[in-house]
Design an enzyme around this catalytic site. Sequence first.
Site, PDB file in Angstrom:
ATOM      1  N   ASP A  45       0.824  -1.215   0.000  1.00 23.00           N
ATOM      2  CA  ASP A  45       0.000   0.000   0.000  1.00 23.00           C
ATOM      3  C   ASP A  45       0.858   1.265   0.000  1.00 23.00           C
ATOM      4  OD1 ASP A  45      -2.054  -1.806   0.264  1.00 23.00           O
ATOM      5  OD2 ASP A  45      -2.901  -0.904   2.082  1.00 23.00           O
ATOM      6  N   HIS A 188       3.841  -2.233   3.118  1.00 20.92           N
ATOM      7  CA  HIS A 188       3.849  -0.850   2.636  1.00 20.92           C
ATOM      8  C   HIS A 188       5.191  -0.520   1.996  1.00 20.92           C
ATOM      9  CE1 HIS A 188       0.833  -1.108   5.831  1.00 20.92           C
ATOM     10  NE2 HIS A 188       0.197  -0.144   5.196  1.00 20.92           N
TER      11      HIS A 188
END
Length: 244
Positions: A45, A188
Amino acid sequence: MFLFLMILFIAFIFYAIIPTLLHRLFSTKSFHDSQNNNAVYLTFDDGPNPLYTPVLLDLLKQYNAKGTFFVLGERAKQFPDLILRMKEDGHTIGIHNNKHTSNWFTDPFTFQNQLNKAVSHVEEITGEKPIYYRPPWGHFNLFSWIAAKKFKIIMWKYAPRDWNVMERKKLTQRLLDNIKKESIILLHDCGETLGADNRAPGVMIEALREMFEMTKDRGLLFKELEENPAGSADDLLNQSTTRF
């Protein structure tokens, strides 16, 4: 004044909290790939990031691993070369709103605008309209829960909290303890959002490198979501681990 605050609080519960809880309560399916149940789905993400994303892409290529990137539209527009490389390397590209803002505090018009911009930016770069969506922090609101139904909404099975800087060995062990067949893992490749540490993606990448080395004998296949069999995409709704 007190009555006004109570009305606002109740409205917020119905607009934001209840839709999020309902999605998490009823989206409890585990993804099953009937062609290979050794699949693990790594998802990333908040990117792309010009420092960390290229290193991550090199690492995934080195270990013949695929991933799914839920990108921010504004960052995709800023770094189109990284989006193109994701596509060329065979990864799946989904959207994560245009900006990393919580849907809890977004009105219907702003939310739709966020989606439209994110889709437009990615489509302009890749020539393909993204079909996967993950809301920032896993937050829904009454409108977004309905409006996002045109996408395949992807949550996650396990989040090792890699947005915080921690010892590499600790993060590696978290991955080893929770990398299971048919799981969707939340990671991430950018640490520039609220609550994250800008150094954290570097630690994540090195922990991921160790994890790849230490799981070679487990027969796991790290695949992107579009490798699922035709007709199975609806099974990609997974119970979530809260990022707080």
